[in-house]
Write a protein that holds these residues in place. Structure first.
Motif, mmCIF file in Angstrom:
data_model
loop_
_atom_site.group_PDB
_atom_site.id
_atom_site.type_symbol
_atom_site.label_atom_id
_atom_site.label_comp_id
_atom_site.label_asym_id
_atom_site.label_seq_id
_atom_site.Cartn_x
_atom_site.Cartn_y
_atom_site.Cartn_z
ATOM 1 N N UNK A 169 30.996 1.528 54.100
ATOM 2 C CA UNK A 169 29.593 1.809 54.418
ATOM 3 C C UNK A 169 29.402 3.265 54.838
ATOM 4 N N UNK A 170 30.343 3.820 55.578
ATOM 5 C CA UNK A 170 30.278 5.223 55.984
ATOM 6 C C UNK A 170 30.305 6.129 54.759
ATOM 7 N N UNK A 171 31.191 5.830 53.812
ATOM 8 C CA UNK A 171 31.280 6.628 52.591
ATOM 9 C C UNK A 171 30.003 6.494 51.770
ATOM 10 N N UNK A 172 29.451 5.282 51.687
ATOM 11 C CA UNK A 172 28.204 5.065 50.949
ATOM 12 C C UNK A 172 27.063 5.855 51.580
ATOM 13 N N UNK A 173 27.018 5.875 52.902
ATOM 14 C CA UNK A 173 25.989 6.657 53.599
ATOM 15 C C UNK A 173 26.147 8.152 53.319
ATOM 16 N N UNK A 174 27.394 8.637 53.274
ATOM 17 C CA UNK A 174 27.625 10.045 52.988
ATOM 18 C C UNK A 174 27.186 10.393 51.571
ATOM 19 N N UNK A 175 27.471 9.510 50.618
ATOM 20 C CA UNK A 175 27.047 9.745 49.230
ATOM 21 C C UNK A 175 25.528 9.798 49.156
ATOM 22 N N UNK A 176 24.850 8.879 49.833
ATOM 23 C CA UNK A 176 23.388 8.871 49.847
ATOM 24 C C UNK A 176 22.842 10.164 50.448
#
Length: 123
Positions: free
Chosen positions: A50-57
């Protein structure tokens, strides 16, 4: 601009733009008529999906699909944004998804599987 992004931009100018016309693209792969999109897969430490997904967003403006397999995310970006992927800090490994198979049936022997993969590369 970070050093990695600058180096990647130089590599993209050399490699990607020369080969861009040879890439086969279906209409569903195009965001607009002139924009080529690629699917990027990334491995992340288990639990940080989820942290990585937030960073991509936040950094790339792309939504992410968090895989059911732990430690993997997938996102679609334009080729022009490809250099920015290397500036992501929460991912371990990056790869371009060429084709995805939902239920690949492995053959009985290693040689048959390797032959299957060799045939796929030709396609």
């Amino acid at each position: 601009m970070c050093d990695i992004e600058e180096a990647t931009n130089q590599l993209l100018d050399v490699n990607l733009h020369e080969n861009q016309k040879s890439v086969q693209v279906t209409e569903s792969d195009l965001g607009s008529e002139s924009e080529l999109l690629v699917t990027i897969g990334a491995t992340v430490p288990t639990g940080f999906e989820q942290t990585a997904a937030d960073e991509v967003r936040e950094k790339l403006g792309s939504s992410c699909k968090i895989s059911r397999d732990r430690g993997k995310i997938y996102f679609v970006i334009s080729v022009e944004s490809l250099a920015q992927v290397h500036c992501l800090r929460s991912v371990d490994n990056l790869f371009v998804v060429v084709q995805e198979f939902q239920d690949y049936q492995f053959k009985q022997t290693k040689e048959e599987v390797l032959k299957d993969f060799e045939d796929l590369a030709g396609k």
